[in-house]
Design an enzyme around this catalytic site. Sequence first.
Site, PDB file in Angstrom:
ATOM      1  N   HIS A   1       1.696   1.951   0.688  1.00  0.00           N
ATOM      2  CA  HIS A   1       2.759   0.946   0.850  1.00  0.00           C
ATOM      3  C   HIS A   1       2.572   0.205   2.171  1.00  0.00           C
ATOM      4  O   HIS A   1       2.628  -1.041   2.210  1.00  0.00           O
ATOM      5  CB  HIS A   1       4.126   1.642   0.819  1.00  0.00           C
ATOM      6  N   GLU A   2       2.342   0.952   3.243  1.00  0.00           N
ATOM      7  CA  GLU A   2       2.174   0.318   4.548  1.00  0.00           C
ATOM      8  C   GLU A   2       0.883  -0.490   4.627  1.00  0.00           C
ATOM      9  O   GLU A   2       0.830  -1.506   5.311  1.00  0.00           O
ATOM     10  CB  GLU A   2       2.222   1.375   5.653  1.00  0.00           C
TER      11      GLU A   2
ATOM     12  N   HIS B   1       1.415  -3.971   3.629  1.00  0.00           N
ATOM     13  CA  HIS B   1       1.864  -4.872   4.694  1.00  0.00           C
ATOM     14  C   HIS B   1       0.740  -5.153   5.687  1.00  0.00           C
ATOM     15  O   HIS B   1       0.541  -6.286   6.129  1.00  0.00           O
ATOM     16  CB  HIS B   1       3.036  -4.256   5.461  1.00  0.00           C
TER      17      HIS B   1
END
Length: 434
Positions: free
Chosen positions: A25-26, A29
């Site tokens: 998920h990170e 980004h």
Amino acid sequence: MDTVLLYTLGVVLFALGVAVSIGLHEVGHLAPAKKFGVKVTQYFVGFGRTIFSVRRGETEYGLKAIPLGGYVKLVGMFPPHPGEDPTRVRKSNTGLFTQMVSDARSFEYEQVEAKDQDRLFYKLPWWKKLIVMSGGPLVNLGIAFTLFGGVFMLHGVAVPTQTISVVSECVVPANAPARECTADDPPTPAADAGLLPGDRIVGFNGATVESWDDLTTLIRANTDGEARIEFVRDGERQTATTNTTVNTVLDLDDPEAVVQAGFLGVSPTTELERQGPVFVVQQMGTYTWETVKALGQLPIRLYDVGKTVLGLQERDPNSPMSVVGAGRVAGEISSDHTTPAVDRMISLIMLLAGVNLFLGMFNFVPLLPLDGGHIAGALYEGVRRGWARLWGRPDPGYVDVAKLLPLAYAMAMVLVVMSVLLIYADIVAPVRLG
């Protein structure tokens, strides 16, 4: 293998899956932010005390002690106050909320050097901000799609067949508590007709039955009418005659609702059947919509969990869980010796896929500090600037999401309380399989 060992193995595997999901998920980004030139100073999985970290270039990568999330530090999330030098953000204001915003701006620019002025997140075009902030939850949705799709297409889905697995002895409404048959309960039409497990139903009142769905539709529409059933037993085609009865049964369109319809009293055997991409897309659409509805009902469901914690009611098996509760479920799945090992592994994969689907959709909620709050800000900036260009007005500039920080802090407190409530409930009144 020992039950305790299997339970522990299931919890560990699930925890690793969640940790990897958070890390990815990170990355969702991190990768586009670096691609667009934003200065990224930290990438961490977890919160609290740092367990391990290593610096690569300008970015510190590492793990923290509490594995309940993660973060990527993008420099310049908030623009400076209008009229101020971004390297000299004022640090004193009157008013609690104004001071909060000012302090947040000051913290943002502590690591900003003169050469970084063109690498601040807030200076990105709105569509690049949208890509960066959507990347995380989209990764979770991608993981969910991949895991669900892999199970559906490679392992298969249990599809009901026309072959009978169970013949119910008596007529009991679908919404009644599970119980044994009594002398006052009428026998089911299937038992009255002499149907047996292993019989394969091929006809109903002259209509050819080619699937379990066909049979279900015919039975329900027959209400309490005469039923002529053709079936195959031991390779021989036979016929039985009975009357279906009207009973309370589950609604086919809404499994949580019941309707009055024709009832025979048989359950099907199931066979694994591999599905194609169309089925995967349709099923993911269904799962996504169900997740959206669950998010809309989250406040009510949390209230019910609170009542459970206070001992006012039993825990609803469909109530929300924390990662602790999901880990307990993973342990129970792994240690269930009555289920084949392959099916247990598939259940763990489905559980992890469901967690990723929920995390992805939850992060799209348009409130700070969730990703959805920044996504909403980027969309608003795009609409506002586009509207100004359309009407020949001056550029209104960047959207200052820092003004929403007081609301973000309040929302963060709500998330903390929600997490504590669910973790405590999962310890004292956990959701259990079966």
